[in-house]
Design an enzyme around this catalytic site. Structure first.
Site, PDB file in Angstrom:
ATOM      1  N   LYS A 137       0.816  -1.218   0.000  1.00  0.00           N
ATOM      2  CA  LYS A 137       0.000   0.000   0.000  1.00  0.00           C
ATOM      3  C   LYS A 137       0.849   1.267   0.000  1.00  0.00           C
ATOM      4  O   LYS A 137       0.582   2.180  -0.752  1.00  0.00           O
ATOM      5  CB  LYS A 137      -0.890   0.061   1.255  1.00  0.00           C
ATOM      6  CG  LYS A 137      -2.084  -0.825   1.247  1.00  0.00           C
ATOM      7  CD  LYS A 137      -3.026  -0.462   2.392  1.00  0.00           C
ATOM      8  CE  LYS A 137      -2.372  -0.365   3.748  1.00  0.00           C
ATOM      9  NZ  LYS A 137      -1.998  -1.606   4.400  1.00  0.00           N
ATOM     10  N   ARG A 169      -1.139  -8.698  13.421  1.00  0.00           N
ATOM     11  CA  ARG A 169      -1.601  -7.555  12.610  1.00  0.00           C
ATOM     12  C   ARG A 169      -2.501  -8.020  11.477  1.00  0.00           C
ATOM     13  O   ARG A 169      -3.489  -7.372  11.152  1.00  0.00           O
ATOM     14  CB  ARG A 169      -0.405  -6.774  12.063  1.00  0.00           C
ATOM     15  CG  ARG A 169       0.226  -5.877  13.123  1.00  0.00           C
ATOM     16  CD  ARG A 169       1.605  -5.416  12.751  1.00  0.00           C
ATOM     17  NE  ARG A 169       1.626  -4.610  11.557  1.00  0.00           N
ATOM     18  CZ  ARG A 169       2.651  -4.555  10.715  1.00  0.00           C
ATOM     19  NH1 ARG A 169       3.723  -5.292  10.925  1.00  0.00           N
ATOM     20  NH2 ARG A 169       2.605  -3.771   9.673  1.00  0.00           N
ATOM     21  N   ARG A 202      -9.709   2.261   9.737  1.00  0.00           N
ATOM     22  CA  ARG A 202      -9.406   0.854   9.943  1.00  0.00           C
ATOM     23  C   ARG A 202     -10.519   0.119  10.662  1.00  0.00           C
ATOM     24  O   ARG A 202     -10.460  -1.094  10.796  1.00  0.00           O
ATOM     25  CB  ARG A 202      -8.142   0.736  10.792  1.00  0.00           C
ATOM     26  CG  ARG A 202      -6.875   0.449  10.004  1.00  0.00           C
ATOM     27  CD  ARG A 202      -5.736   0.550  10.980  1.00  0.00           C
ATOM     28  NE  ARG A 202      -4.646  -0.333  10.710  1.00  0.00           N
ATOM     29  CZ  ARG A 202      -3.492   0.036  10.154  1.00  0.00           C
ATOM     30  NH1 ARG A 202      -3.338   1.263   9.714  1.00  0.00           N
ATOM     31  NH2 ARG A 202      -2.523  -0.816  10.023  1.00  0.00           N
ATOM     32  N   ARG A 209      10.992  -7.305   5.072  1.00  0.00           N
ATOM     33  CA  ARG A 209      11.115  -5.901   5.468  1.00  0.00           C
ATOM     34  C   ARG A 209      11.651  -5.781   6.895  1.00  0.00           C
ATOM     35  O   ARG A 209      12.441  -4.890   7.193  1.00  0.00           O
ATOM     36  CB  ARG A 209       9.749  -5.224   5.362  1.00  0.00           C
ATOM     37  CG  ARG A 209       9.796  -3.740   5.573  1.00  0.00           C
ATOM     38  CD  ARG A 209       8.458  -3.106   5.296  1.00  0.00           C
ATOM     39  NE  ARG A 209       7.519  -3.327   6.387  1.00  0.00           N
ATOM     40  CZ  ARG A 209       6.237  -2.967   6.345  1.00  0.00           C
ATOM     41  NH1 ARG A 209       5.748  -2.406   5.260  1.00  0.00           N
ATOM     42  NH2 ARG A 209       5.442  -3.181   7.366  1.00  0.00           N
ATOM     43  N   ARG A 240      11.822  -2.875  12.001  1.00  0.00           N
ATOM     44  CA  ARG A 240      10.662  -2.288  12.678  1.00  0.00           C
ATOM     45  C   ARG A 240      10.294  -3.131  13.874  1.00  0.00           C
ATOM     46  O   ARG A 240      10.263  -4.355  13.806  1.00  0.00           O
ATOM     47  CB  ARG A 240       9.478  -2.220  11.707  1.00  0.00           C
ATOM     48  CG  ARG A 240       9.385  -0.902  10.990  1.00  0.00           C
ATOM     49  CD  ARG A 240       8.301  -0.921   9.949  1.00  0.00           C
ATOM     50  NE  ARG A 240       6.980  -1.230  10.479  1.00  0.00           N
ATOM     51  CZ  ARG A 240       5.858  -1.054   9.779  1.00  0.00           C
ATOM     52  NH1 ARG A 240       5.903  -0.567   8.563  1.00  0.00           N
ATOM     53  NH2 ARG A 240       4.696  -1.377  10.305  1.00  0.00           N
TER      54      ARG A 240
HETATM   55  P1  AMP Z   1       0.656   0.629   9.366  1.00  0.00           P
HETATM   56  O1  AMP Z   1       1.981   1.157   9.003  1.00  0.00           O
HETATM   57  O2  AMP Z   1      -0.481   1.290   8.603  1.00  0.00           O
HETATM   58  O3  AMP Z   1       0.563  -0.873   9.283  1.00  0.00           O
HETATM   59  O4  AMP Z   1       0.387   1.014  10.902  1.00  0.00           O
HETATM   60  C1  AMP Z   1       1.252   0.550  11.906  1.00  0.00           C
HETATM   61  C2  AMP Z   1       0.539   0.554  13.249  1.00  0.00           C
HETATM   62  O5  AMP Z   1       0.096   1.880  13.574  1.00  0.00           O
HETATM   63  C3  AMP Z   1      -0.710  -0.305  13.309  1.00  0.00           C
HETATM   64  O6  AMP Z   1      -0.435  -1.672  13.545  1.00  0.00           O
HETATM   65  C4  AMP Z   1      -1.447   0.360  14.470  1.00  0.00           C
HETATM   66  O7  AMP Z   1      -0.883   0.008  15.722  1.00  0.00           O
HETATM   67  C5  AMP Z   1      -1.150   1.836  14.262  1.00  0.00           C
HETATM   68  N1  AMP Z   1      -2.198   2.464  13.400  1.00  0.00           N
HETATM   69  C6  AMP Z   1      -2.036   2.989  12.158  1.00  0.00           C
HETATM   70  N2  AMP Z   1      -3.198   3.477  11.683  1.00  0.00           N
HETATM   71  C7  AMP Z   1      -4.134   3.252  12.644  1.00  0.00           C
HETATM   72  C8  AMP Z   1      -5.536   3.488  12.746  1.00  0.00           C
HETATM   73  N3  AMP Z   1      -6.241   4.053  11.745  1.00  0.00           N
HETATM   74  N4  AMP Z   1      -6.156   3.125  13.890  1.00  0.00           N
HETATM   75  C9  AMP Z   1      -5.495   2.546  14.895  1.00  0.00           C
HETATM   76  N5  AMP Z   1      -4.186   2.256  14.845  1.00  0.00           N
HETATM   77  C10 AMP Z   1      -3.487   2.605  13.737  1.00  0.00           C
END
Ligand code: AMP
Length: 194
Positions: free
Chosen positions: A15, A146, A90, A129, A135
């Site tokens: 994404k 996740r 989300r 990654r 990370r």
């Molecule tokens: P991502 O890089 O989009 O996978 O986001 C990494 C982490 O950030 C996720 O696993 C959540 O812990 C937090 N996060 C990102 N966006 C949201 C959201 N819209 N609502 C809640 N947690 C979020």
């Protein structure tokens, strides 16, 4: 052109990479809530402190923290003529929150793009990654968590947006350019073109 968009898809579907490419073509900012959280964790801010424990466990950060951050970001000048939200909404509650934020400004979404990818492909990508970037939320158990949280809470949003007639889908597995072309063709069906 102006376009207000959301990109959905499991972690590891590509994404972020595709969002950057599409946004460059459309001239709109890519807004990644995950990136904003990570920048705040790295910078040791209060927001970062509130988000870190959830991120490290693969859980969602509470809405009280996330919604305020998104409202703030969408109010910035560069998002006035369009944006691509990556990582938000989300949950169904966040869908409604986004609806309200946009409606308050007399706006609405133009299109929701879902990037699809096979679960095992995304696990392998995320492990790769993890090895490259280190990370803290990229260990295998956290990755699996996740993906589970995504399937439970976020995947249903595609159906919700489909009912509204906003959803387009593109397969995220393939060469970068090929996937970008697929996405641009899918967006064109909703009148979103570069
Ligand atoms: P991502 O890089 O989009 O996978 O986001 C990494 C982490 O950030 C996720 O696993 C959540 O812990 C937090 N996060 C990102 N966006 C949201 C959201 N819209 N609502 C809640 N947690 C979020």
């Amino acid at each position: 052109m102006s376009a207000r968009m959301v990109i959905l898809g499991p972690p590891g579907a590509g994404k972020g990479t595709q969002a950057a490419r599409i946004c460059e073509r459309l001239g709109i900012p890519a807004i990644s809530t995950g990136d904003i959280f990570r920048a705040n964790v790295a910078g040791g801010t209060e927001l970062g402190r509130q988000a870190k424990q959830y991120m490290d466990a693969g859980e969602y950060v509470p809405d009280s923290v996330t919604n305020a951050m998104v409202a703030d970001r969408l109010a910035a000048d560069d998002a006035a003529d369009g944006f691509l939200l990556d990582g938000y909404p989300r949950t169904e509650a966040q869908v409604h929150e986004l609806d309200s934020m946009l409606a308050a400004a007399g706006l609405s979404l133009d299109v929701v793009l879902e990037i699809t990818a096979d679960a095992e492909v995304v696990v392998q990508r995320l492990l790769g990654r993890a090895a490259e970037q280190g990370r803290t939320d990229d260990t295998e158990p956290v990755i699996r968590r996740r993906l589970e949280v995504y399937a439970e809470q976020t995947e249903p949003l595609a159906a919700l947006y489909e009912q509204r007639g906003l959803l387009v889908r593109a397969d995220g597995v393939g060469a970068l350019d090929e996937v970008t072309d697929r996405i641009m063709s899918a967006l064109a069906t909703r009148g979103v073109t570069a």
